[in-house]
Design an enzyme around this catalytic site. Structure first.
Site, PDB file in Angstrom:
ATOM      1  CB  THR A  95      -5.661   0.322  -6.865  1.00 56.18           C
ATOM      2  OG1 THR A  95      -6.508   1.385  -7.282  1.00 56.18           O
ATOM      3  CG2 THR A  95      -5.105   0.627  -5.497  1.00 56.18           C
ATOM      4  N   GLY A 120     -13.709  -0.232  -5.977  1.00 57.98           N
ATOM      5  CA  GLY A 120     -13.833   0.765  -4.935  1.00 57.98           C
ATOM      6  C   GLY A 120     -14.497   0.221  -3.690  1.00 57.98           C
ATOM      7  CB  THR A 168      -8.889  -1.434  -8.088  1.00 58.16           C
ATOM      8  OG1 THR A 168      -9.060  -0.281  -7.256  1.00 58.16           O
ATOM      9  CG2 THR A 168      -7.851  -2.296  -7.428  1.00 58.16           C
ATOM     10  NE  ARG A 222      -4.391   1.165   0.574  1.00 60.97           N
ATOM     11  CZ  ARG A 222      -5.003   1.875  -0.376  1.00 60.97           C
ATOM     12  NH1 ARG A 222      -4.531   1.913  -1.596  1.00 60.97           N
ATOM     13  NH2 ARG A 222      -6.107   2.528  -0.101  1.00 60.97           N
TER      14      ARG A 222
END
Length: 560
Positions: free
Chosen positions: A388, A462, A370, A97
């Site tokens: 993403t 999402g 994504t 992330r």
């Protein structure tokens, strides 16, 4: 029969589940890959043919998607990679992330009135977090793969240099983002054709991205997070009005995190842990649903019960979850049978529970973007990867000479407590931007393991990701094939706004009326969602199956 669900945040939980006697195949005989693009799926098989494993194939698929599907993912973004290594039954989540830059502050995203400035949060340099995707590719190759990065990245480098014809989805979404892309000279030079959105038949060549991938192949993390490319990124971000530093890039690390493991009836599910909210929400929803026999309910009442589980899980997502390196979260409590029993007791069998009766926030409209791919190789290694750049084409900002778009993942933080992000999701200070913090995500790559069948499932979408994965898992448990699962109609509820949204044709007119009579507000939408990719292996017969969402254009699901 009613059974409780147990949650364990553990590593290596598949050993007992996968070790069974009497099956026709002890491990898969071939391989299955499902991704959002034919070229990416083929890249995965090319690397397998060179002696690579599922993890090498994941590097090839992910990097190729960064070339051919930049509207959804890329080197300038991040992701979550759910891994199962067959030789020691190790399950782990690789967290790539994005992180907030050191100069991050919520005040940067407010206008003169103190309201959230949506343009700053989703467009341009302030919207971009420090990318994690390059570190994930390096980590996969070094710690799990069998091949050097030069081989696994070779297909993506070749396609970037030689070019390809973008599909209609790419071109449509590029046209939608053209006004933002046109703001930045390097973005316009790379993605526009003489200043306008390109048409079908355009050949997209990206030699700068080929060079960036070559730097990573040669130098690993140092090829991206240090040296010439890092300096180029920092200079370019500052010139555009952003605040990255060389230290922000040098300090980035992909992190291995223990998975969430769920037992639901006779099934075992392995899924993502925070900073993904998906696994905890999935556990909470399944724990609530474990008290019902869904197979005996008609479509209306099954929908009612599932929606009420969704509503409660999304409320807790907003209240409790954040980056595990910064926030202490009551994970065991949220997924405990006792907590679920209390939530279940609040569900009326014939009436909707208004969300405003549950403490919480207000929310706003949604968007989606994504990508996800699923892999099982011949040794039984598995990868479920959701990656993403957030909204289509991320921030819209390309730094000259790099060849890739920066993400706009800063919008996934709660930039203003109680104010919804672009996906309609809300949060509080637990998900506020702080230096080095990772924003909460809905990505939910998952493994579903039964006595005879194993599935790898995930999707973009999402805020709808978690509910789509839930519905896909329930359908897999009901015996549907990957092809059926990815094609199934979908519905969604996320606590706020208090609406059941659905794809066209999900419900009949009579079912819509029945749900409205229960107290639901229905939005029988005009568009479809997601781009789910699922692969499965039948241990009893040895058969593979793969399904790529028909809602896509270039999706590819292949068994070899």
């Amino acid at each position: 029969m009613t059974m409780s669900l147990r949650l364990r945040i553990v590593s290596g939980t598949l050993l007992l589940v996968l070790a069974g006697a009497g099956h026709a195949a002890d491990k898969p005989l071939h391989a299955a890959i499902a991704s959002a693009h034919t070229l990416a799926t083929q890249a995965g098989f090319d690397v397998l043919a060179q002696g690579g494993n599922a993890f090498d194939a994941a590097v090839a698929v992910a990097s190729t998607l960064s070339v051919v599907e930049p509207q959804s993912s890329g080197i300038g973004g991040g992701g979550l990679f759910l891994l199962h290594r067959a030789r020691d039954a190790k399950d782990i989540m690789l967290d790539a992330r994005e992180t907030a830059p050191g100069a991050s502050n919520p005040s940067l995203y407010l206008d003169a009135k103190g309201d959230l400035d949506r343009d700053k949060s989703v467009n341009g340099p302030l919207s971009a977090g420090i990318p994690g995707e390059p570190a994930a590719l390096v980590w996969l190759a070094v710690h799990y793969g069998k091949l050097p990065l030069k081989k696994s990245l070779a297909p993506a480098i070749r396609i970037a240099r030689d070019g390809f014809q973008p599909d209609s989805r790419f071109l449509k979404e590029l046209a939608q983002r053209q006004p933002v892309i046109a703001r930045y000279p390097a973005s316009a030079a790379l993605l526009l054709d003489q200043g306008v959105a390109p048409k079908q038949g355009w050949i997209f060549k990206n030699p700068d991205l080929a060079h960036t991938l070559e730097l990573i192949a040669e130098k690993g993390n140092d090829g991206f997070y240090k040296g010439e490319l890092a300096q180029k990124l920092v200079d370019g971000v500052h010139a555009a009005g952003g605040n990255w530093t060389l230290a922000d890039l040098a300090q980035y690390q992909a992190k291995e995190r223990e998975t969430i493991s769920i037992d639901y009836h006779e099934w075992h599910i392995v899924t993502a842990t925070p900073p993904s909210s998906g696994g905890i929400a999935l556990a909470e929803m399944l724990n609530i649903l474990s008290g019902y026999d869904l197979g005996k309910l008609d479509h209306v009442h099954r929908t009612h019960i599932i929606v009420e589980a969704m509503r409660r899980a999304y409320r807790d997502r907003a209240e409790y979850l954040g980056d595990p390196d910064f926030v202490t979260m009551p994970l065991a409590e949220l997924a405990s049978p006792l907590y679920a029993a209390g939530l279940r007791a609040s569900i009326h069998p014939e009436k909707a529970t208004p969300s405003d009766l549950l403490p919480g926030y207000m929310a706003a409209p949604q968007g989606t973007h994504t990508t996800h791919f699923s892999i099982i190789d011949g040794d039984g290694n598995m990868v479920g990867a959701t990656q993403t750049v957030n909204l289509p084409f991320g921030s819209g900002l390309v730094i000259g000479g790099t060849g890739f778009l920066l993400n706009n993942e800063m919008d996934d933080f709660a930039l203003k407590a109680g104010t919804a992000n672009a996906f309609g999701l809300v949060g509080n200070d637990k998900n506020a931007p702080m230096p080095g913090r990772r924003p909460l995500s809905s990505m939910t790559p998952s493994f579903v393991i039964g006595a005879d069948r194993i599935g790898v499932i995930g999707t973009p979408g999402g805020s709808r990701i978690i509910t789509m994965v839930l519905e896909g898992i329930l359908n897999f448990m009901d015996g549907q094939t990957p092809e059926q699962i990815v094609a199934a109609k979908r519905f969604h509820h996320q606590y706020m706004p208090d609406v059941i949204s659905s794809e066209p044709g999900t419900f009949t007119r009579e079912e819509l009326k029945a749900l409205e009579a229960m107290g639901y507000t229905m939005d029988d939408g005009s568009r479809t969602w997601g781009f789910m990719n699922v692969v499965s292996w039948n241990k009893k017969t040895g058969a593979y199956a793969a399904g790529s969402d028909p809602r896509g254009v270039s999706g590819s699901a292949v068994v070899k």
